[in-house]
Write a protein that holds these residues in place. Structure first.
Motif, short mmCIF file in Angstrom:
data_model
loop_
_atom_site.label_atom_id
_atom_site.label_comp_id
_atom_site.label_asym_id
_atom_site.label_seq_id
_atom_site.Cartn_x
_atom_site.Cartn_y
_atom_site.Cartn_z
N HIS A 585 0.90 -1.19 -0.06
CA HIS A 585 -0.15 -0.14 -0.19
C HIS A 585 0.94 1.21 -0.06
N PHE A 586 0.94 2.19 -1.13
CA PHE A 586 1.93 3.22 -1.13
C PHE A 586 0.99 4.44 -1.82
N GLU A 587 1.77 5.51 -1.52
CA GLU A 587 1.23 6.76 -2.32
C GLU A 587 2.01 7.17 -3.34
N THR A 588 1.61 7.57 -4.66
CA THR A 588 2.61 7.92 -5.73
C THR A 588 2.72 9.21 -5.70
N LEU A 589 3.90 9.54 -5.74
CA LEU A 589 4.48 11.13 -5.63
C LEU A 589 5.45 11.28 -7.08
N ILE A 590 5.28 12.72 -7.21
CA ILE A 590 5.90 13.07 -8.60
C ILE A 590 7.13 13.77 -8.16
N ARG A 591 8.25 13.57 -8.86
CA ARG A 591 9.51 14.39 -8.91
C ARG A 591 9.93 14.71 -10.37
N TYR A 592 10.74 16.03 -10.23
CA TYR A 592 11.17 16.36 -11.76
C TYR A 592 12.70 16.06 -11.61
N GLN A 593 13.39 15.65 -12.89
CA GLN A 593 14.92 15.43 -13.23
C GLN A 593 15.43 16.43 -13.93
N ASP A 594 16.11 17.29 -13.44
CA ASP A 594 16.71 18.40 -14.37
C ASP A 594 17.76 17.96 -15.36
N ALA A 595 18.26 18.58 -16.05
CA ALA A 595 19.38 18.33 -17.18
C ALA A 595 20.61 17.79 -16.70
N GLU A 596 20.75 18.08 -15.19
CA GLU A 596 22.03 17.43 -14.78
C GLU A 596 21.79 16.31 -13.97
N GLY A 597 20.65 15.72 -13.90
CA GLY A 597 20.08 14.70 -13.38
C GLY A 597 19.76 14.59 -11.68
N HIS A 598 19.82 15.90 -11.28
CA HIS A 598 19.16 16.14 -10.01
C HIS A 598 17.43 16.09 -9.95
N ILE A 599 17.17 15.56 -8.67
CA ILE A 599 15.76 15.29 -8.41
C ILE A 599 15.12 16.53 -7.70
N ILE A 600 14.44 17.05 -8.15
CA ILE A 600 13.81 18.13 -7.70
C ILE A 600 12.34 18.00 -7.07
N PRO A 601 11.87 18.15 -5.91
CA PRO A 601 10.86 17.81 -5.13
C PRO A 601 9.51 18.48 -5.64
N PRO A 602 8.32 18.21 -5.40
CA PRO A 602 7.22 18.88 -6.04
C PRO A 602 7.00 20.08 -5.46
N GLY A 603 7.19 20.74 -4.44
CA GLY A 603 7.03 21.84 -3.88
C GLY A 603 7.66 23.10 -4.72
N ALA A 604 8.64 22.62 -5.52
CA ALA A 604 9.16 23.85 -6.61
C ALA A 604 8.42 23.96 -7.56
N PHE A 605 7.49 23.11 -8.02
CA PHE A 605 6.46 23.24 -9.34
C PHE A 605 5.12 23.21 -9.39
N LEU A 606 4.71 22.44 -8.06
CA LEU A 606 3.23 22.18 -8.19
C LEU A 606 2.37 23.39 -8.08
N THR A 607 2.95 24.51 -7.35
CA THR A 607 2.38 26.00 -7.24
C THR A 607 2.18 26.36 -8.58
N ALA A 608 3.30 26.44 -9.52
CA ALA A 608 3.25 26.99 -10.80
C ALA A 608 2.25 26.24 -11.76
N ALA A 609 2.21 24.94 -11.36
CA ALA A 609 1.28 24.00 -12.17
C ALA A 609 0.04 24.36 -12.02
N GLU A 610 -0.45 24.72 -10.61
CA GLU A 610 -1.79 24.87 -10.17
C GLU A 610 -2.22 26.28 -10.70
N ARG A 611 -1.32 27.36 -10.76
CA ARG A 611 -1.61 28.83 -10.94
C ARG A 611 -1.72 29.05 -12.52
N TYR A 612 -1.06 27.95 -13.31
CA TYR A 612 -0.95 28.20 -14.75
C TYR A 612 -1.68 27.05 -15.48
N ASN A 613 -2.68 26.49 -14.73
CA ASN A 613 -3.64 25.54 -15.08
C ASN A 613 -2.87 24.43 -15.87
N LEU A 614 -1.72 23.99 -15.42
CA LEU A 614 -1.18 22.77 -15.97
C LEU A 614 -1.19 21.47 -15.14
#
Length: 798
Positions: A585-614
């Motif tokens: 039993h698990f919760e699915t979470l999303i991450r972003y991987q930049d060009a250098e391979g760094h994993i960026i947590p959702p707090g960096a982009f989820l607000t922008a996704a909500e604000r700009y209808n993405l």
């Protein structure tokens, strides 16, 4: 025998002759000499007329064939060219007609007489016409769209025409010989029956010569030699009349092509004087062709275009036979101005003078249409203001001026407040009318040099030249007050709207137009965030705007991340607190991987996704990617108890989301009872009806639902009865401090108890240690999730 002996013998004969014989001799001799001279004069004149008329006919035929064969030769249509050659079928004095292409090769040939056994001469020998008495060679260029595409060459033999005329002369001489005998024997009778008809014939001839009326005929009195002469003369007149009519008809056809050609054709001299003009061209100038003679073309050229016209005439004089293009305005007699486009070419005549041919067409309507299209391409159709693309171009010009001339501009971004109220209550027609009126109002508030544009929807832009930020702020406050005081009346209702304005500076250190617009847009958004209907100035050190710009930069990253699969999925375990085994039993979470391979947590982009209808597009990516991964993982679904998938508030209102989820279930054959969709409490309460419909629809298919961050909405319990969810996820802000905070402990206890009363299972978030886990176990909470249970890991490591 010597001349003196002839003269002596002649005198002796006269001296011996009687008066009657002398009279008859004188009458006969005088008549014979006059008739002979008259016949010779008429024959020579007719031969000259026949030659001239025949040459003119050949030139008309050459011109006709050239005109009709231009398009066919250009299209390589040999059948049409050969058909055009047959127009000369009735002219049997033509030996052959040859058509040459632009390479000098014989393209087509027509031999008119069986005796014409020669072949077409080489191209270099036929460039000029040769007008001999017996052999006539005519050449004419074949043009198509002012370009020479070939040459027509006609070779004719006029000898048989002359011989035909000489046969007439022979007949006249035979009649003269016979008349001499009868005149000598019957002078009185002949005087009456020959001299008088001949006199009438001479009068007819004079009248024809003066009036040029070849339809006149000589009157025949008797069926004798004189009558035969008159018949022959009348037949000759009929032949001349037919040829004359044929030439007139050919001339009329040429004039028809010239005068009624739908182009303006001018023949001018080097100074621009009009030598001739076709009727169509004269009508375009509201004048007749005859009245234009003697005028200068410059009398009709627009003053602003006269220098260009003089320059073109100078080039024509310097470069003979070269075609020059032009486009200018002409002023008609009635003062109407028309645009014309044409070609001009000069040639040198045999007398050394330069002749200039100008052919042009009226393009006034085309110019007006192009101007209209150009205006529409640069202006907004609804308000008449500049549109977005033209405004961007003006910003780029302003940036160039700021960098080169250090001119400072102010860029203002305007977004109407409460515009949606008018659209929703009165419809789009009212909204469009409001935008038109506000566009006119804004135009009155700006300076003459300022640029106003509609950027789309209810957004406007203003570019102020030579304006400091302080001046722009005062100007925008004036604009804001004008909009605030404006009342919009529609039917029986009155509306007021406001405007939020963001200002950014364009100076020598500014970036590109996109960055400048982003700065003004960010300032406008800040004005809205602070309460709307206000002005905000962009400052480089403004933290609020910096955050806003950071979100804007994430927009493109999110879009490209969805396309290029830059996102990746993680999972965090959810375990039953009582220790029973249920499977994974698990919760699915999303991450972003930049060009250098760094994993960026959702707090960096989820607000922008909500604000700009993405956010909705991001949810679809998570669902499709997760389902595909599960379907391609052998044995995974068999060991899976529950997989939680987060949905944003935007997805609950997305009309396509339900169909998309159903399609993904069918496509990957994922059991619906294994999927639990998580929605936040605030998102569910914000659109309660949409959330309820969304949950009920998917629960009917077997899915489960969890209400995330429960307790953060303050009025949660009032809405919980209307939300048919299966799980309550207790907000981690309450859970993490329950060891030390009695209020948080009470909140968790009450949420758990209410959930169980409503037959819903509870999940505690932020379970970070065993102490928290023990308290939750004592409270009877069903599941735990947090770093104390297990950190998020890639799906493959679950």
């Amino acid at each position: 025998m010597r001349l003196s002996q002839w003269r002596e013998k002649y005198n002796r004969y006269i001296n011996k002759s009687s008066i009657k014989q002398k009279f008859s001799f004188v009458t006969f001799g005088t008549f014979s000499i006059l008739l002979l001279l008259n016949c010779a004069f008429m024959e020579i004149k007719d031969l000259a007329n026949i030659r001239t008329a025949t040459i003119e006919g050949l030139e008309a035929v050459a011109t006709n064939i050239s005109f009709r064969s231009g398009s066919a030769l250009n299209l390589d249509d040999r059948a049409v060219v050969e058909e055009n050659l047959r127009v000369s079928k009735g002219l049997d004095y033509i030996d052959q007609i040859c058509i040459y292409d632009t390479n000098g090769n014989v393209y087509s040939r027509l031999a008119k007489r069986a005796s014409a056994l020669v072949f077409c001469p080489v191209y270099s020998d036929v460039n000029q016409s040769v007008l001999g008495w017996f052999k006539v060679k005519i050449s004419a260029p074949i043009q198509f769209e002012n370009k020479t595409v070939g040459l027509v060459f006609i070779e004719a033999d006029l000898g048989h025409l002359y011989w035909g005329q000489l046969n007439v002369l022979y007949c006249l001489l035979g009649i003269l010989a016979g008349a001499s005998v009868f005149t000598y024997l019957l002078s009185l009778y002949l005087n009456k029956n020959i001299i008088l008809p001949i006199g009438r014939l001479v009068q007819t001839l004079k009248k024809i010569s003066i009036d040029k009326n070849y339809e006149l005929r000589a009157q025949k009195s008797n069926n004798d030699e004189v009558g035969l002469l008159i018949d022959t003369f009348n037949n000759m007149l009929a032949t001349v009349d037919r040829q004359n009519k044929a030439l007139v008809e050919a001339r009329n056809r040429y004039l028809l092509l010239f005068d009624d050609n739908p182009s303006m054709i001018f023949n001018i001299d080097e100074e621009g004087g009009i030598i001739s003009v076709n009727k169509f061209g004269a009508r375009q100038l509201s004048q007749t062709a005859n009245r234009l003679h003697g005028f200068s073309l410059f009398d009709f050229v627009h003053p602003d275009d006269r220098n260009e016209m003089r320059h073109i005439l100078n080039m024509c004089a310097a470069e003979l036979d070269k075609v020059h293009k032009l486009e200018l305005r002409l002023i008609c007699v009635d003062k109407k101005v028309i645009w014309v486009r044409g070609a001009i070419r000069s040639t040198r005549q045999t007398n050394g003078k330069v002749n200039i041919l100008l052919v042009c067409e009226d393009i006034t309507e085309t110019r007006k249409l192009n101007e209209k299209i150009s205006h529409q391409a640069r202006h907004d159709e609804l308000t008449g203001l500049l549109n977005r693309s033209e405004f961007d171009r003006q910003i780029q010009q302003a940036l160039l001026s700021a960098h080169n001339n250090r001119t400072e501009y102010a860029l203002c971004y305007l977004d109407l407040d409460q515009f949606k109220v008018v659209n929703d209550t009165c419809g789009h027609i009212a909204g469009d009318e409001l935008l038109r009126q506000l566009g006119a109002l804004l135009k009155k508030q700006i300076r003459q040099d300022d640029l106003l544009a509609r950027l789309g929807g209810d957004e406007f832009g203003i570019l102020m030249r030579g304006c400091l930020l302080s001046q722009a702020y005062n100007a925008c406050e004036k604009i804001r007050n004008a909009v605030q005081n404006f009342q919009f009346a529609w039917e029986d209702r009155l509306f007021r709207v406001g405007v939020s304005i963001g200002i950014a500076s364009i100076n020598s250190i500014s970036g590109n137009s996109i960055e400048s617009l982003k700065e003004a847009d960010a300032a406008c958004y800040a004005a809205k965030e602070k309460g709307r209907n206000r002005v905000h100035v962009f400052r480089p050190n403004d933290q609020e705007l910096a955050s806003r710009q950071g979100e804007m930069q994430w927009v493109e990253k999110i879009q490209q991340g969805i396309i290029n699969n830059r996102f990746c999925l993680y999972g965090q375990p959810i375990v039953p607190i009582d220790g029973r085994e249920e499977g994974l039993h698990f919760e699915t979470l999303i991450r972003y991987q930049d060009a250098e391979g760094h994993i960026i947590p959702p707090g960096a982009f989820l607000t922008a996704a909500e604000r700009y209808n993405l956010a909705s597009e991001l949810d679809k990516w998570v669902i499709s990617t997760l389902f595909e991964w599960m379907a391609k993982r052998p044995g995974f679904i068999e060991n899976l108890a529950m997989c939680s998938v987060n949905l944003s508030g935007l997805s609950l209102s997305d009309e396509t989301m339900l169909d998309f989820i159903s399609e993904q279930f069918n496509k990957w054959r994922i059991p619906t009872h294994c999927i639990c969709f998580e929605i936040t409490e605030t998102a569910a309460i914000a659109s309660l009806s949409n959330a309820t419909h969304f949950i009920r629809t998917l629960k009917q298919q077997g899915c489960f639902f969890s209400l995330d961050d429960f307790g953060s909405g303050l009025s949660s319990f009032a809405y919980l009865k209307n939300l048919p969810v299966d799980y309550l996820k207790i907000d981690g802000l309450f859970v993490k401090d329950i060891v030390d905070d009695k209020v948080d402990l009470a909140m968790v206890r009450s949420i758990n108890e209410v959930g169980h009363v409503m037959d819903k299972k509870t999940i505690a978030e932020f379970v970070e240690n065993d102490e928290i886990l023990d308290i939750l176990k004592q409270l009877g909470v069903d599941y735990a999730q947090g770093y104390g249970i297990g950190k998020p890991v890639p799906l493959a490591q679950l």
